[in-house]
Design a protein around this motif. Structure first.
Motif, short mmCIF file in Angstrom:
data_model
loop_
_atom_site.label_atom_id
_atom_site.label_comp_id
_atom_site.label_asym_id
_atom_site.label_seq_id
_atom_site.Cartn_x
_atom_site.Cartn_y
_atom_site.Cartn_z
N ASP A 74 55.86 2.68 48.15
CA ASP A 74 54.91 2.98 49.47
C ASP A 74 55.91 2.74 50.82
O ASP A 74 55.70 3.41 51.74
N THR A 77 57.80 5.68 51.20
CA THR A 77 56.85 6.92 51.87
C THR A 77 56.79 6.47 53.37
O THR A 77 56.89 7.60 53.95
N ASN A 80 59.83 7.81 54.84
CA ASN A 80 59.85 9.51 54.83
C ASN A 80 59.09 10.16 55.72
O ASN A 80 59.42 10.98 56.51
N ILE A 81 57.97 9.60 56.04
CA ILE A 81 57.11 10.10 56.80
C ILE A 81 57.53 9.93 58.39
O ILE A 81 57.76 10.95 59.25
N THR A 274 54.31 10.75 44.26
CA THR A 274 55.41 10.48 45.28
C THR A 274 55.30 11.44 46.71
O THR A 274 55.08 12.65 46.04
N TYR A 275 55.24 11.13 47.58
CA TYR A 275 55.39 11.81 48.61
C TYR A 275 56.42 12.98 48.91
O TYR A 275 57.59 12.33 48.66
N LYS A 277 58.76 14.98 50.67
CA LYS A 277 59.37 15.10 51.96
C LYS A 277 59.28 16.63 52.66
O LYS A 277 59.25 17.55 51.95
#
Length: 300
Positions: A74, A77, A80-81, A274-275, A277
C-alpha cells in the motif's frame, strides 16, 4: 513503528539471514540488528528465532508477515500515485518479456523513451515461468509472454494481446521455403534446431506431438532464440518458433504448420491486487498502437 522497520523485517523474513538482508538493504548488519530489536521492543514480542547459523520467524512473526507485506504494498501504491501526478516526469517501469516478444517491443521502447525521458525503463528477458514468479513477487510491473497452458498464480490476471502461430522456420534459400504449409509428418525429414525444453514454443510443440510416434532428427537445442535463428539462416536446418519471433529478421521464411493446436496467445500479465502505474498504461497503449508487424493487436 516506521516503514523502514517493516521493510527490514520483511527482507530478513524473505532471506532468512541478517547478513544477506543487510547487503540487500545496503545497511550494516549491526544497524539492521539494532533496528529489528527496536521494532521487537516496541511491539513487545520476539519476531525472529536466532542462533549462530540460522534465522527463522517465530509464530508471531509468521502471523504478522502478510499484514506487513500488505502495508508495504500500500505504501508503494501511494508513491506510485504521487509519481503519476507528476505527469510521468520521473519514475521507473520494469517490463518482463520472453525472447519471442522482444522484436515486438522495439518500436515501443524507442518511442516511449523519447516521449518520457524521465522514466527509467527496465526490460527483463526471462522464460515464462520465471516471469510469472517475478510478477507474483512484485519484482516486475507486467509480463509479456504467451498465455500458460494452465493458470500458475491466483494473483495474476491475463489479457490477450494477439494470436500467433507456431511455424516451421527455414532460410529463404531452403528447398522448402516456397511451401505454403508443412505437414507434421514432414518434420521427420528435416534437420532440426529446436528451442530448449521449457521455452513456450517448445512447450507448445511438445504438447501437439504428444502421443505421436515421430522420429525427429534434432541436432541442437538452445534457449537463445536469436542465435538459433542465426544458425537456421545460414544453414539447411529448420526450427519451430512463433511467427512473431521472425519479425525484423531477413533471410528467413516462416511456414505455417498444418495441424490443430498451433495457436499461441500473446498476452499481458499483471497482478490483480496491485495499482497499475500510469507509465505502465502508457507503454501498453503505445504497444497497442504499433500495428506495423501485421499482427492484430487488441485494444487495451
Amino acid at each position: 513503528m516506521e516503514l523502514r522497520h517493516l521493510r527490514y523485517f520483511q527482507k530478513i523474513a524473505e532471506l532468512s539471514s541478517f547478513s544477506e538482508a543487510s547487503r540487500a538493504l545496503n545497511i550494516t548488519q549491526s544497524t539492521l540488528s539494532q533496528q529489528t530489536k527496536k521494532l521487537e521492543d516496541e511491539l513487545g514480542v520476539t519476531l525472529f528465532q536466532r542462533d549462530s547459523h540460522h534465522v527463522q520467524l517465530t509464530d508471531i512473526g509468521e502471523a504478522i508477515l502478510p499484514a506487513v507485506e500488505k502495508i508495504l504494498s500500500d505504501a508503494n501504491t501511494c508513491i506510485n500515485i504521487i509519481h503519476d501526478v507528476r505527469d510521468l516526469g520521473i519514475g521507473s517501469l520494469t517490463i518482463g518479456a520472453t525472447q519471442s516478444f522482444t522484436p515486438l517491443l522495439r518500436e515501443t521502447v524507442i518511442d516511449f523513451t523519447k516521449q518520457f525521458p524521465g522514466i527509467k525503463l527496465n526490460i527483463v528477458c526471462k522464460q515464462m515461468e520465471e516471469l510469472m514468479s517475478m510478477l507474483d513477487k512484485r519484482e516486475i510491473d507486467i509480463a509479456l509472454c504467451y498465455r500458460p497452458s494452465m493458470p500458475m498464480y491466483d494473483s495474476i490476471c491475463t489479457q490477450k494481446l494477439f494470436v500467433s502461430s507456431l511455424c516451421v522456420v527455414v532460410a529463404d534459400t531452403h528447398p522448402l521455403a516456397s511451401r505454403k504449409e508443412i505437414d507434421i509428418n514432414d518434420l521427420q525429414k528435416l534437420s532440426l534446431v529446436l528451442p530448449e525444453k521449457g521455452t513456450q514454443a517448445r512447450n507448445t510443440f511438445d504438447m501437439i506431438i504428444s502421443g505421436m510416434n515421430l522420429d525427429l532428427n534434432v541436432h541442437i537445442e538452445m534457449t537463445e532464440i536469436n542465435m538459433l535463428l542465426d544458425i537456421v539462416q545460414g544453414t539447411r536446418f529448420a526450427t519451430l518458433v512463433s511467427q512473431i519471433t521472425t519479425i525484423n529478421r531477413t533471410g528467413l521464411k516462416a511456414i505455417p504448420l498444418k495441424m490443430e493446436g498451433v495457436s499461441m496467445e500473446g498476452s499481458i500479465h499483471y497482478r490483480r491486487d496491485t495499482y497499475m502505474k500510469k507509465a505502465t498504461k502508457q507503454f501498453l497503449e503505445m504497444l497497442s498502437d504499433h500495428n506495423s508487424y501485421g499482427l492484430a493487436l487488441l485494444s487495451l
